[in-house]
Design a protein around this motif. Sequence first.
Motif, PDB file in Angstrom:
ATOM      1  N   LEU A 269       0.825  -1.208   0.000  1.00 35.19           N
ATOM      2  CA  LEU A 269       0.000   0.000   0.000  1.00 35.19           C
ATOM      3  C   LEU A 269       0.861   1.261   0.000  1.00 35.19           C
ATOM      4  CD1 LEU A 269      -2.874   1.273   0.334  1.00 35.19           C
ATOM      5  CD2 LEU A 269      -2.440   1.227   2.800  1.00 35.19           C
ATOM      6  N   VAL A 270       1.862   1.300   0.864  1.00 40.81           N
ATOM      7  CA  VAL A 270       2.713   2.486   0.985  1.00 40.81           C
ATOM      8  C   VAL A 270       3.438   2.775  -0.319  1.00 40.81           C
ATOM      9  CG1 VAL A 270       4.781   3.405   2.122  1.00 40.81           C
ATOM     10  CG2 VAL A 270       2.988   2.296   3.485  1.00 40.81           C
ATOM     11  N   VAL A 271       3.966   1.735  -0.952  1.00 42.39           N
ATOM     12  CA  VAL A 271       4.696   1.899  -2.215  1.00 42.39           C
ATOM     13  C   VAL A 271       3.766   2.400  -3.311  1.00 42.39           C
ATOM     14  CG1 VAL A 271       5.904   0.649  -4.052  1.00 42.39           C
ATOM     15  CG2 VAL A 271       6.496   0.220  -1.657  1.00 42.39           C
ATOM     16  N   LYS A 272       2.566   1.822  -3.390  1.00 40.71           N
ATOM     17  CA  LYS A 272       1.612   2.226  -4.427  1.00 40.71           C
ATOM     18  C   LYS A 272       1.185   3.680  -4.232  1.00 40.71           C
ATOM     19  CE  LYS A 272       0.198   0.517  -7.408  1.00 40.71           C
ATOM     20  NZ  LYS A 272       0.573   0.674  -8.841  1.00 40.71           N
ATOM     21  N   LEU A 273       0.860   4.056  -2.999  1.00 32.08           N
ATOM     22  CA  LEU A 273       0.391   5.419  -2.751  1.00 32.08           C
ATOM     23  C   LEU A 273       1.493   6.451  -2.988  1.00 32.08           C
ATOM     24  CD1 LEU A 273      -1.841   4.860   0.402  1.00 32.08           C
ATOM     25  CD2 LEU A 273      -2.607   5.413  -1.922  1.00 32.08           C
ATOM     26  N   LYS A 274       2.734   6.032  -2.792  1.00 31.78           N
ATOM     27  CA  LYS A 274       3.852   6.946  -3.049  1.00 31.78           C
ATOM     28  C   LYS A 274       3.870   7.373  -4.509  1.00 31.78           C
ATOM     29  CE  LYS A 274       8.772   7.461  -1.883  1.00 31.78           C
ATOM     30  NZ  LYS A 274       9.982   6.776  -1.373  1.00 31.78           N
ATOM     31  N   GLU A 275       3.419   6.480  -5.394  1.00 30.73           N
ATOM     32  CA  GLU A 275       3.334   6.824  -6.821  1.00 30.73           C
ATOM     33  C   GLU A 275       2.405   8.015  -7.041  1.00 30.73           C
ATOM     34  OE1 GLU A 275       2.176   3.533  -9.270  1.00 30.73           O
ATOM     35  OE2 GLU A 275       3.526   2.120  -8.256  1.00 30.73           O
ATOM     36  N   TYR A 276       1.429   8.174  -6.166  1.00 35.83           N
ATOM     37  CA  TYR A 276       0.443   9.247  -6.300  1.00 35.83           C
ATOM     38  C   TYR A 276       0.713  10.398  -5.332  1.00 35.83           C
ATOM     39  CZ  TYR A 276      -1.826   5.310  -8.577  1.00 35.83           C
ATOM     40  OH  TYR A 276      -2.089   4.221  -9.381  1.00 35.83           O
ATOM     41  N   GLY A 277       1.917  10.379  -4.704  1.00 41.17           N
ATOM     42  CA  GLY A 277       2.298  11.455  -3.820  1.00 41.17           C
ATOM     43  C   GLY A 277       1.536  11.496  -2.511  1.00 41.17           C
ATOM     44  N   TYR A 278       1.068  10.330  -2.056  1.00 42.99           N
ATOM     45  CA  TYR A 278       0.273  10.270  -0.829  1.00 42.99           C
ATOM     46  C   TYR A 278       0.979   9.401   0.204  1.00 42.99           C
ATOM     47  CZ  TYR A 278      -3.886  10.226   2.156  1.00 42.99           C
ATOM     48  OH  TYR A 278      -4.755  10.397   3.203  1.00 42.99           O
TER      49      TYR A 278
END
Length: 300
Positions: A269-278
């Motif tokens: 989750l953390v890695v994926k959301l980092k793609e969206y700057g969150y």
Amino acid sequence: MGASSTKVTRQHRFLIWGGDGWIAGHLKTLLEKQGKDVHTTTVRMEDREAVLGELIRIQPTHVLNAAGCTGRPNVDWCEDHKEATIRSNVIGTLNLADCCFLRRIHCTVFATGCIYQYDEAHPLGGPGFLESDPANFAGSFYSVTKAHVEEIIKHYNNCLILRLRMPVSDDLHPRSFVTKITKYEHVVDIPNSHTILTDLLPAAVLLAEHGEVGVYNFTNPGAISHNEVLTLFRDVVRPSLTWKNFSVEEQAKVIKAGRSNCKLDTTKLVVKLKEYGYGIPEIHEAYRRCFERMKGAGIK
């Protein structure tokens, strides 16, 4: 999957299932604040004709399924109402996902991470459970239904499955984990993963809008014990708070169904959301911020 192409072809329109529920209400408020086109429904998920009719009538690009049966006041209810639990959590959830699939609509399912318990490979203080780990907790009928449904529904290529655990809002709503444990005479003191809704619900919208699918552990990173939560709540919000502990064995004598205790790994989750700057705050920091927001709102 067709839902991802809807981002380009037309404006997103969200339809929240379980429109009169706790989490559904938070989702509606969030989406409205974001200026999104949002609708809610209380149509029963197991009623196929009604579900299809609602999808045709509203024409959503994204369905957010915050419906389902958790029991009142808690999951013990499901032990005595198994047919109703199946109708909602199994038949209904699968039916809604299938109807969305047929209509090429992205479907986000707010599921549960209460399908695990600490074991030899995942001891207290050790690694968390991954999305790919098979469920190992069958202590409550509620958890059994959720685990079975996830195994099936993850094969739909239009479904995003978000595993919440012990969700907490910035108020003392009766459904919030904090509200529950402040009212118990005794609590167990075991570290668990938790979902602070203020942190995670915007992430759900981001993932849905980007057409993400598959299973995600949907909690703040880390684990926190019941005593740590109550201590923070006492220190920030309610100085007069007191509580007592008891063991899991003692707890089992006063509840019908077992309770899941586990830590979920949030790396995916953390890695994926980092793609969206969150970003999502670690659970101890998240709780402190949550309680500071409560205090600021005059909650005691």
